[in-house]
Design a protein around this motif. Structure first.
Motif, PDB file in Angstrom:
ATOM      1  N   GLU A 110       0.827  -1.207   0.000  1.00 22.62           N
ATOM      2  CA  GLU A 110       0.000   0.000   0.000  1.00 22.62           C
ATOM      3  C   GLU A 110       0.862   1.258   0.000  1.00 22.62           C
ATOM      4  N   LEU A 111       1.942   1.248   0.792  1.00 24.49           N
ATOM      5  CA  LEU A 111       2.835   2.405   0.813  1.00 24.49           C
ATOM      6  C   LEU A 111       3.542   2.578  -0.544  1.00 24.49           C
ATOM      7  N   ARG A 112       3.874   1.461  -1.175  1.00 25.36           N
ATOM      8  CA  ARG A 112       4.490   1.573  -2.501  1.00 25.36           C
ATOM      9  C   ARG A 112       3.511   2.182  -3.508  1.00 25.36           C
ATOM     10  N   ASP A 113       2.242   1.776  -3.417  1.00 22.03           N
ATOM     11  CA  ASP A 113       1.225   2.365  -4.301  1.00 22.03           C
ATOM     12  C   ASP A 113       1.111   3.866  -4.070  1.00 22.03           C
ATOM     13  N   VAL A 114       1.125   4.273  -2.784  1.00 19.74           N
ATOM     14  CA  VAL A 114       1.061   5.709  -2.469  1.00 19.74           C
ATOM     15  C   VAL A 114       2.280   6.419  -3.044  1.00 19.74           C
ATOM     16  N   LEU A 115       3.443   5.794  -2.926  1.00 12.43           N
ATOM     17  CA  LEU A 115       4.666   6.390  -3.457  1.00 12.43           C
ATOM     18  C   LEU A 115       4.589   6.544  -4.974  1.00 12.43           C
ATOM     19  N   VAL A 116       4.060   5.528  -5.657  1.00 11.65           N
ATOM     20  CA  VAL A 116       3.912   5.613  -7.112  1.00 11.65           C
ATOM     21  C   VAL A 116       2.967   6.747  -7.485  1.00 11.65           C
ATOM     22  N   ASP A 173       7.931  12.265   2.311  1.00 16.52           N
ATOM     23  CA  ASP A 173       7.212  11.659   3.456  1.00 16.52           C
ATOM     24  C   ASP A 173       6.907  10.197   3.182  1.00 16.52           C
ATOM     25  N   ALA A 174       6.435   9.899   1.961  1.00 12.75           N
ATOM     26  CA  ALA A 174       6.087   8.510   1.625  1.00 12.75           C
ATOM     27  C   ALA A 174       7.332   7.625   1.655  1.00 12.75           C
ATOM     28  N   ARG A 175       8.454   8.157   1.132  1.00 12.30           N
ATOM     29  CA  ARG A 175       9.693   7.362   1.173  1.00 12.30           C
ATOM     30  C   ARG A 175      10.144   7.114   2.617  1.00 12.30           C
ATOM     31  N   ALA A 176      10.026   8.141   3.478  1.00 13.22           N
ATOM     32  CA  ALA A 176      10.400   7.975   4.892  1.00 13.22           C
ATOM     33  C   ALA A 176       9.522   6.941   5.566  1.00 13.22           C
ATOM     34  N   GLN A 177       8.215   6.990   5.288  1.00 11.02           N
ATOM     35  CA  GLN A 177       7.305   5.991   5.874  1.00 11.02           C
ATOM     36  C   GLN A 177       7.659   4.586   5.393  1.00 11.02           C
ATOM     37  N   LEU A 178       7.945   4.459   4.098  1.00  7.69           N
ATOM     38  CA  LEU A 178       8.283   3.139   3.558  1.00  7.69           C
ATOM     39  C   LEU A 178       9.552   2.605   4.206  1.00  7.69           C
ATOM     40  N   LEU A 179      10.574   3.455   4.362  1.00  7.19           N
ATOM     41  CA  LEU A 179      11.809   3.015   5.009  1.00  7.19           C
ATOM     42  C   LEU A 179      11.561   2.631   6.468  1.00  7.19           C
ATOM     43  N   ALA A 180      10.731   3.431   7.173  1.00  5.37           N
ATOM     44  CA  ALA A 180      10.417   3.106   8.578  1.00  5.37           C
ATOM     45  C   ALA A 180       9.694   1.780   8.682  1.00  5.37           C
ATOM     46  N   TRP A 181       8.732   1.544   7.769  1.00  7.43           N
ATOM     47  CA  TRP A 181       7.993   0.254   7.793  1.00  7.43           C
ATOM     48  C   TRP A 181       8.932  -0.916   7.517  1.00  7.43           C
ATOM     49  N   GLU A 182       9.815  -0.752   6.528  1.00  7.03           N
ATOM     50  CA  GLU A 182      10.727  -1.853   6.190  1.00  7.03           C
ATOM     51  C   GLU A 182      11.698  -2.119   7.338  1.00  7.03           C
ATOM     52  N   GLU A 183      12.209  -1.047   7.998  1.00  7.64           N
ATOM     53  CA  GLU A 183      13.113  -1.246   9.126  1.00  7.64           C
ATOM     54  C   GLU A 183      12.402  -1.921  10.280  1.00  7.64           C
ATOM     55  N   ALA A 184      11.162  -1.487  10.589  1.00  7.72           N
ATOM     56  CA  ALA A 184      10.393  -2.120  11.679  1.00  7.72           C
ATOM     57  C   ALA A 184      10.115  -3.571  11.367  1.00  7.72           C
ATOM     58  N   ALA A 185       9.783  -3.868  10.118  1.00  6.95           N
ATOM     59  CA  ALA A 185       9.497  -5.262   9.748  1.00  6.95           C
ATOM     60  C   ALA A 185      10.754  -6.115   9.870  1.00  6.95           C
ATOM     61  N   THR A 186      11.902  -5.566   9.464  1.00  5.42           N
ATOM     62  CA  THR A 186      13.157  -6.314   9.571  1.00  5.42           C
ATOM     63  C   THR A 186      13.507  -6.587  11.029  1.00  5.42           C
ATOM     64  N   GLN A 187      13.339  -5.563  11.908  1.00  2.00           N
ATOM     65  CA  GLN A 187      13.602  -5.772  13.331  1.00  2.00           C
ATOM     66  C   GLN A 187      12.646  -6.791  13.925  1.00  2.00           C
ATOM     67  N   GLU A 188      11.372  -6.732  13.528  1.00  2.00           N
ATOM     68  CA  GLU A 188      10.390  -7.711  14.033  1.00  2.00           C
ATOM     69  C   GLU A 188      10.775  -9.129  13.622  1.00  2.00           C
ATOM     70  N   GLU A 189      11.197  -9.305  12.348  1.00  3.51           N
ATOM     71  CA  GLU A 189      11.614 -10.638  11.884  1.00  3.51           C
ATOM     72  C   GLU A 189      12.829 -11.123  12.662  1.00  3.51           C
ATOM     73  N   ARG A 190      13.799 -10.204  12.950  1.00  8.82           N
ATOM     74  CA  ARG A 190      14.971 -10.608  13.713  1.00  8.82           C
ATOM     75  C   ARG A 190      14.592 -11.025  15.120  1.00  8.82           C
ATOM     76  N   ARG A 191      13.703 -10.223  15.773  1.00  7.87           N
ATOM     77  CA  ARG A 191      13.267 -10.596  17.116  1.00  7.87           C
ATOM     78  C   ARG A 191      12.569 -11.940  17.117  1.00  7.87           C
ATOM     79  N   GLN A 192      11.691 -12.186  16.167  1.00  3.44           N
ATOM     80  CA  GLN A 192      10.963 -13.452  16.097  1.00  3.44           C
ATOM     81  C   GLN A 192      11.921 -14.595  15.815  1.00  3.44           C
ATOM     82  N   HIS A 193      12.907 -14.340  14.951  1.00  3.63           N
ATOM     83  CA  HIS A 193      13.892 -15.395  14.652  1.00  3.63           C
ATOM     84  C   HIS A 193      14.704 -15.717  15.894  1.00  3.63           C
ATOM     85  N   ASP A 194      15.118 -14.652  16.674  1.00  2.16           N
ATOM     86  CA  ASP A 194      15.873 -14.872  17.894  1.00  2.16           C
ATOM     87  C   ASP A 194      15.046 -15.633  18.923  1.00  2.16           C
ATOM     88  N   ARG A 195      13.750 -15.328  19.010  1.00  9.22           N
ATOM     89  CA  ARG A 195      12.905 -16.051  19.958  1.00  9.22           C
ATOM     90  C   ARG A 195      12.768 -17.496  19.574  1.00  9.22           C
TER      91      ARG A 195
END
Length: 197
Positions: A110-116, A173-195
């Motif tokens: 959805e964020l990519r669509d907004v960016l486009v 703004d859209a690019r910043a949101q997309l980067l924030a979402w991707e960073e949060a998702a990557t951190q969430e995956e790392r935390r879940q993988h560590d658990r």
């Protein structure tokens, strides 16, 4: 399992031990008396007592092995149940993480669509800007004849620049949101993988 192996001796084991001790006593008595009938009787008694004791100990050993096998079977069954429970927990965790990842992917799409969309708006604004610039240049060539048209074109140019600035700001703004979402998702995956590890 260890506690059952420390049980007191069974009656069969005690009886077998008593028989063997009595065979030794009878054999010793036969040797002391040293007559043929007593030696024959002592020998027969010792052989019979040894056979009976061996049979009793064999039965005792078979019962003990059966008990130990049952205990091992109970332990294996408990371990199997625990493994099944852990497998179910892992499957549930994997399903939960899969749904989270799908939700995150949908948000990223959805964020990519907004960016486009913002990029399209910026392209249109740039087109309008180039058109207005061409118009201004054409009007500046004939300043004396079309001063009022020049002022109007300058106003349109300012509006186009404002629109371009807004579109570029929205894209940032859209690019910043997309980067924030991707960073949060990557951190969430790392935390879940560590658990899960």
């Amino acid at each position: 399992m260890a506690s059952s192996r420390r049980n007191p001796r069974s009656r069969r084991a005690v009886g077998a031990t008593g028989l063997l001790i009595s065979a030794v006593v009878v054999a010793t008595a036969g040797i002391i008396v040293s007559t043929v009938p007593v030696l024959v009787a002592a020998t027969v008694y010792a052989v019979v007592a040894g056979v009976v004791a061996a049979r009793m100990l064999s039965n005792e050993l078979a019962d003990r092995r059966r008990e130990w096998s049952l205990e091992r079977a109970h332990i294996v069954d408990d371990n199997r149940r625990a493994s099944v429970a852990r497998s179910r927990e892992h499957i549930e965790f994997a399903n939960q993480m899969g749904s989270r990842i799908r939700l995150r992917d949908a948000q990223l799409a959805e964020l990519r669509d907004v960016l486009v969309t913002y990029e399209i708006d910026i392209a249109k604004a740039r087109e309008r800007l180039s058109e207005e610039r061409a118009r201004v240049e054409a009007l500046e060539a004939d300043v004396d004849a079309a001063r009022s048209d020049l002022e109007s074109a300058q106003f349109d140019l300012a509006r186009a620049l404002d629109s371009l600035a807004e579109s570029e700001s929205a894209e940032l703004d859209a690019r910043a949101q997309l980067l924030a979402w991707e960073e949060a998702a990557t951190q969430e995956e790392r935390r879940q993988h560590d658990r899960s590890a």
